[in-house]
Design an enzyme around this catalytic site. Sequence first.
Site, PDB file in Angstrom:
ATOM      1  N   SER A 117      -8.415 -35.263 -17.167  1.00  0.00           N
ATOM      2  CA  SER A 117      -9.447 -35.978 -16.426  1.00  0.00           C
ATOM      3  C   SER A 117      -9.899 -37.235 -17.166  1.00  0.00           C
ATOM      4  O   SER A 117      -9.112 -38.152 -17.358  1.00  0.00           O
ATOM      5  CB  SER A 117     -10.616 -35.028 -16.160  1.00  0.00           C
ATOM      6  OG  SER A 117     -11.510 -35.560 -15.222  1.00  0.00           O
ATOM      7  N   ASP A 285      -7.090 -31.149  -5.824  1.00  0.00           N
ATOM      8  CA  ASP A 285      -7.957 -31.843  -6.772  1.00  0.00           C
ATOM      9  C   ASP A 285      -8.766 -32.901  -6.032  1.00  0.00           C
ATOM     10  O   ASP A 285      -8.219 -33.860  -5.499  1.00  0.00           O
ATOM     11  CB  ASP A 285      -7.100 -32.498  -7.863  1.00  0.00           C
ATOM     12  CG  ASP A 285      -7.921 -32.973  -9.046  1.00  0.00           C
ATOM     13  OD1 ASP A 285      -9.118 -33.265  -8.866  1.00  0.00           O
ATOM     14  OD2 ASP A 285      -7.356 -33.057 -10.149  1.00  0.00           O
ATOM     15  N   HIS A 314      -9.070 -29.297  -9.821  1.00  0.00           N
ATOM     16  CA  HIS A 314      -9.289 -30.065 -11.047  1.00  0.00           C
ATOM     17  C   HIS A 314      -9.506 -29.168 -12.263  1.00  0.00           C
ATOM     18  O   HIS A 314      -8.979 -29.443 -13.346  1.00  0.00           O
ATOM     19  CB  HIS A 314     -10.502 -30.976 -10.849  1.00  0.00           C
ATOM     20  CG  HIS A 314     -10.546 -32.138 -11.780  1.00  0.00           C
ATOM     21  ND1 HIS A 314      -9.713 -33.236 -11.664  1.00  0.00           N
ATOM     22  CD2 HIS A 314     -11.325 -32.397 -12.871  1.00  0.00           C
ATOM     23  CE1 HIS A 314      -9.975 -34.104 -12.613  1.00  0.00           C
ATOM     24  NE2 HIS A 314     -10.953 -33.621 -13.357  1.00  0.00           N
TER      25      HIS A 314
END
Length: 345
Positions: A117, A285, A314
């Site tokens: 991320s 996601d 995610h």
Amino acid sequence: MTVEASEAKEGKKWERKVKLGNSLPSLCCQFYKQGGDAWFLNSPEESLGFILADHGFDVWVGNVRGTHWSHGHISLSVKDKDFWDWSWQELALYDLAAMLRYINAITSSKIFAVGHSQGTIMYLAAFTQPDIAEMVEAAGLLCPISYLEHINSQFVLRMVNMHLDQMILAMGFHQLNFRSDWGVNLLDSICDGHLDCNDLLTSITGKNCCFNNSRVDFYLEYEPHPSSAKNLRHLFQMIRKGTFSKYDYGIFKNLWQYGQLQPPEFDLGNIPASLPLWMGYGGDDALADVIDVKQTLKELRSNPELLYLENYGHIDFIVSVHAKEDLYNHLISFFMSRVKSSSLR
């Protein structure tokens, strides 16, 4: 910032052990508002930090500014406004660069980079700088982000549409801590009457298929960590503008800061084609959307090795109970292929 290293585990405890010249240094950087502990939240058999160590990697874990583990400063305290005057831009170009140089100096080896991320935002921005990229042997990016234009998280989009980032800065808040009373009330106000936030994690990150719901309370003992309001604003700028650029201060300060009206973009085409990249991304996601991932791939000069998991969200990439089989074994095989390749040079 802080950097810690781990090479061995005993039960659920882990400690700093560095064997110079005998191991493969790797650096793990993490999600927005997460600390380095995110790589060890599951059991030793399920957490990437431990799994890398079991495969002979000397695991270094970065804790970026603002996290509980990185409040130190030579002259400022967390109560000072200037302590929080940073975004992922500084994390990428200064903090991450310093971590890599430190590990490189200690181990005399190129580094295997792992990011998730926001960690991937930092790596991709940093890799556009040749002096940083040359310290890296290969990189594995989980939920890779350089663009956020197609983000579909309803919670995040509501914050963007409320201009919450601008409101927070206008009120004089520079630390953003969702564990504080103020932060909790802020989250409640975002949800109230507009979003179903009974499952706040899903509202933010999208549907996650494979993590153990019974461990959520345990996860929340460690996450989320504080971050800066400026960092939130920079991320929201990416969403609104659809760009991968430095922080936008406004026309006049941009002229002073950058010598141009608009902030410079990070050119993914400057990432060396010779840098081996591996990317894993998911169909559910809500933050690293597939369309944005494809835009990243389009702009790179190289052809990264890809793993697409249609049902992964995610957070699954960090805490899925099936991640070792679904994901981490692929990543480690990629890294080990680079070890063999470099040994033949």
